[in-house]
Design a protein around this motif. Structure first.
Motif, short mmCIF file in Angstrom:
data_model
loop_
_atom_site.label_atom_id
_atom_site.label_comp_id
_atom_site.label_asym_id
_atom_site.label_seq_id
_atom_site.Cartn_x
_atom_site.Cartn_y
_atom_site.Cartn_z
N THR A 55 41.38 37.21 39.35
CA THR A 55 40.71 35.94 39.08
C THR A 55 40.54 35.20 40.41
N LYS A 56 39.79 34.10 40.37
CA LYS A 56 39.59 33.32 41.60
C LYS A 56 40.91 32.74 42.10
N SER A 57 41.75 32.29 41.19
CA SER A 57 43.04 31.74 41.61
C SER A 57 43.92 32.82 42.21
N GLU A 58 43.83 34.05 41.67
CA GLU A 58 44.60 35.16 42.22
C GLU A 58 44.14 35.52 43.62
N ALA A 60 42.66 33.51 45.76
CA ALA A 60 43.08 32.41 46.64
C ALA A 60 44.56 32.56 47.01
N ARG A 61 45.38 32.91 46.01
CA ARG A 61 46.81 33.06 46.28
C ARG A 61 47.06 34.21 47.23
N GLU A 67 43.63 26.90 46.32
CA GLU A 67 42.67 27.31 45.30
C GLU A 67 41.39 26.47 45.35
N GLY A 68 41.54 25.16 45.58
CA GLY A 68 40.37 24.30 45.66
C GLY A 68 39.49 24.65 46.83
N SER A 71 37.62 27.89 46.02
CA SER A 71 36.58 27.64 45.02
C SER A 71 35.35 27.00 45.66
#
Length: 345
Positions: A55-58, A60-61, A67-68, A71
């Motif tokens: 996912t996008k959050s994954e 980013a991590r 995360e922001g 995004s």
């Protein structure tokens, strides 16, 4: 509402990654080249994230970016320096691609191999399934008992394999594993035993429960398996190391142990691998040089058997590829020494 009893979560469907419609606007802190690089990086992120189900959050991590910030960067709306953020994304992509390349270069272990011991395991499992009896298979580590059990379940109907860990050694823990394998759904722990039994009854004669790593089970859990044999007429195979059998021979405290000892219809025991099985596994790796075969056979006779050979050959193959040389005895010796498991002699 009933829910599936199991120890693993069902993975969500892979997230959808849509390519942004609009590129970042040119400004004092971003050039046309920065935007061109951004488009290229976005496409690479989409490809890698989609393949891996990130996912996008994954993402980013994993790239250690807020995360922001990620995004906004991905959508083309990031107001900061694009070249700096592009570089951070590119470094993560290079690391991911390098990791994927390394993984692809690691030699693949041979698939299931029909050896003498695998044939004996198959015969023992078939006996338990046909006669609705309890059997025990105790082999030293690395002799391929788990692979043989998995192959049996993949090629025979109504055979189910549950692997027990120290965390699932209790009666309830074992029942949860069996429920997952049998596709039994029951949210009430008190009703789980009966629900599993009802599923076995619906299957009818010829069902088999294979319990791998059975040495981890507590005594009550083993006695519960006897209950399934007696009441629901299913076969049960206890598979593990010799510890599970010594519990029967060294203890006699109570009627349950007498019942269990008398319940065993057949036992397959082997403490050391056969040379012919080791050499069949070595041949499956494509190794024919006599010096290499002799060395690997000696390694296989140590604790770990086929697993020792497999791990050593993987590393030896990597060493040979790195030196751009065909696999030879010196690579195997270096791999064994590098693994630092025990002395060669």
């Amino acid at each position: 509402m009933n829910e599936r009893i199991g120890t693993s979560q069902i993975k969500n469907a892979s997230p959808t990654w849509e390519r942004p419609f609009k590129a970042p606007e040119l400004s004092a802190n971003r050039t046309k080249d920065d935007v061109t690089t951004w488009w290229s990086l976005v496409d690479r992120v989409i490809e890698i994230a989609t393949v891996n189900g990130f996912t996008k959050s994954e993402v980013a991590r994993r790239m250690q970016m807020p995360e922001g910030t990620f995004s906004q960067w991905f959508s083309g709306k990031y107001a900061g320096r694009l070249d700096t953020t592009n570089k951070q994304v590119e470094q993560w992509l290079l690391a991911m691609e390098e990791q994927a390349g390394l993984a692809a270069s690691i030699p693949t272990s041979p698939g299931f191999i029909k050896t003498r011991i695998s044939a004996e395991i198959t015969e023992t499992l078939a006996w338990a399934q046909m006669t609705a009896d309890m059997v025990m298979i105790t082999l030293a580590a690395g002799n391929g008992k788990t692979a043989a059990c998995r192959h049996y379940c993949a090629t025979r109907p109504h055979a189910y394999l549950a692997t027990i860990s120290p965390h699932t050694k209790t009666v309830h823990g074992m029942l949860v594993e069996l429920a997952a394998e049998l596709d039994v759904q029951e949210h009430n722990p008190a009703k789980l035993t009966r629900k599993i039994g009802m599923k076995l009854q619906r299957i009818g004669s010829g069902s088999l429960l294979i319990i791998d790593e059975a040495q981890n089970l507590v005594d009550d859990a083993i006695n519960q398996l006897r209950h399934f044999v007696d009441v629901y007429q299913c076969g049960v195979a206890l598979v593990g190391n010799n510890e599970v059998y010594t519990r029967f021979t060294k203890r006699s405290d109570g009627p349950s142990y007498d019942q269990l000892k008398s319940r065993l219809g057949k036992r397959l025991k082997r403490d050391k691998p056969r040379v012919e099985d080791l050499q069949a596994f070595i041949a499956a790796w494509g190794v024919a040089d006599l010096d290499c075969v002799k060395l690997l056979t000696g390694i296989g006779m140590k604790g770990g058997a086929l697993r020792q050979i497999d791990k050593t050959l993987k590393l030896a193959s990597m060493l040979a590829m790195g030196a751009q040389e065909p696999l030879a005895k010196q690579h195997i010796e270096a791999a064994w020494k590098n693994r630092d498991v025990e002395d060669m002699a």
